[in-house]
Design an enzyme around this catalytic site. Structure first.
Site, short mmCIF file in Angstrom:
data_model
loop_
_atom_site.label_atom_id
_atom_site.label_comp_id
_atom_site.label_asym_id
_atom_site.label_seq_id
_atom_site.Cartn_x
_atom_site.Cartn_y
_atom_site.Cartn_z
N ARG A 160 -20.13 17.67 0.23
CA ARG A 160 -19.20 18.11 1.28
C ARG A 160 -18.46 16.92 1.89
O ARG A 160 -18.25 16.85 3.09
CB ARG A 160 -19.94 18.89 2.38
CG ARG A 160 -20.65 20.13 1.90
CD ARG A 160 -19.69 21.16 1.29
NE ARG A 160 -20.46 22.29 0.77
CZ ARG A 160 -20.89 22.34 -0.51
NH1 ARG A 160 -20.62 21.37 -1.35
NH2 ARG A 160 -21.57 23.39 -0.92
N SER A 239 -20.43 28.56 6.44
CA SER A 239 -21.57 27.75 6.86
C SER A 239 -21.13 26.78 7.95
O SER A 239 -20.28 25.93 7.71
CB SER A 239 -22.14 26.97 5.67
OG SER A 239 -22.59 27.87 4.67
N GLU A 343 -20.07 21.45 9.88
CA GLU A 343 -19.16 21.34 8.74
C GLU A 343 -17.70 21.52 9.15
O GLU A 343 -16.84 20.78 8.69
CB GLU A 343 -19.55 22.35 7.65
CG GLU A 343 -18.74 22.21 6.38
CD GLU A 343 -19.32 23.02 5.23
OE1 GLU A 343 -18.54 23.42 4.36
OE2 GLU A 343 -20.55 23.25 5.22
#
Length: 351
Positions: A160, A239, A343
């Site tokens: 990520r 998420s 995130e």
């Protein structure tokens, strides 16, 4: 190029949260994107680049500057080589590659947002990530004031993470290029255990690419991870926290805390990561810390379908969302000594 003043940003985000931007410009060509960026930089005006809005948490006060919405179009396949404009809907890109009989991104189906955002987060799900197939990113470099082509090797991809995320103010993605696989209509080897199990095959086997895509869409929908305007469980950024990646020492300390809290036979999820580190599950941590599906009584709550998604139940503010996120983060840290990291990108606010 369309331009609006005091323009609401909430409708441009999947959270449907946030105040207005001083100015909102919508660019439909690469030239318009570059023009808007150069103008903002020359005038010293803060710039917020907006794609699909699926990874943004905008402050209730809004954004004091220019928001640039990238609405460029373009999808070109040459054999197994794909070039897509940054403004193309990512889920549609995946569907079109599968329709063309190509493999490599079929398990990234249903992820909301634009194609141009995918390399920034190195978007991944169900055993695939963008870095697996991406070859080049075409971007405007605000520091050098020129359009550049950045090969895969220079993108700095990690979990990520990417060069673009590490230096968020420098590059504005214009186009993304991929090399896919012609496997006769079959998928790439299935790398994710849940997908393989649902399909009744072993990890590493292939199925029809269309079947893999449809299966992932069903799995995502069951977790509230496919956008549906009628379902508040999908009013989220997917998420909200990344899966923690722990050093050997931190992993040992975490196991001791988990055993103390949950008993000596507890077995937290563990996946090997780079440099000998261990990745564990944020969803597992959140649930075991007492934040179960549907947690919360206010207008911002944990999804009833997935503990990793924080949701707007329809009347939330960004302040409500951040209060919930802090409660979850702090609760997990108190329970297990692990600090979760958000995130989504925060704009004008912070967790």
């Amino acid at each position: 190029m369309q331009e609006l003043h005091d323009a609401p940003l909430a409708p441009l985000t999947t959270f449907r949260l946030g105040g207005p931007a001083d100015r909102l410009r919508t660019a439909t060509t690469d030239a318009e994107v570059v023009e808007a960026v150069r103008e903002a930089d020359a005038d010293g005006v803060p710039l917020l680049v907006v794609g699909g809005g699926s990874n943004l948490v905008v402050a209730d006060e809004g954004f004091r500057g220019t928001a640039l919405r990238i609405a460029t179009t373009g999808f070109a396949l040459h054999g197994t080589h794909l070039e897509t404009a940054a403004g193309e809907n990512w889920s549609d890109v995946v569907a079109r590659t599968v329709d063309a009989g190509l493999a490599g991104v079929e398990c990234l189906a249903g992820i909301p947002g634009s194609a141009g955002a995918t390399p920034i987060q190195n978007v991944g799900a169900y055993g695939q990530e963008v870095a697996d197939t991406l070859t080049e990113v075409v971007a405007y470099d605000r520091r050098e004031r020129e359009t550049v082509t950045i090969p895969h090797a220079d993108c700095g991809f990690g979990y990520r993470h990417s060069r673009f995320k590490a230096d968020p103010g420098r590059f504005v993605v214009l186009r993304v290029r991929f090399r896919l696989e012609d496997a006769g209509g079959l998928s790439a080897p299935l790398a994710y255990a849940e997908t393989a199990r649902v399909l009744g095959v072993r990890q590493g086997e292939r199925v029809a690419a269309a079947t893999a895509r449809e299966t992932v869409l069903k799995l995502r929908a069951g977790k509230g991870m496919v956008l549906d305007p009628e379902d508040h469980d999908t009013w989220s950024a997917g998420s909200f926290f990344t899966n923690p990646v722990l050093t050997e020492a931190d992993w040992a300390a975490f196991l001791a805390r988990a055993a103390e809290r949950l008993g000596p036979d507890v077995a937290p999820p563990a996946f090997p990561a780079e440099d000998g580190r261990v990745k564990t599950s944020a969803a597992w941590l959140i649930d075991r810390a007492g934040f179960t599906k549907g947690y919360g009584t206010g207008p911002a709550r944990i999804s009833a379908k997935h503990t990793l998604a924080l949701t707007n139940r329809g009347a939330a503010t960004t302040a409500d969302l951040l209060a919930l996120a802090r409660e979850v983060r702090d609760g997990v840290r108190a329970a297990f000594g692990v600090t979760l990291v958000n995130e989504p990108v925060t704009v004008g606010c912070a967790l």
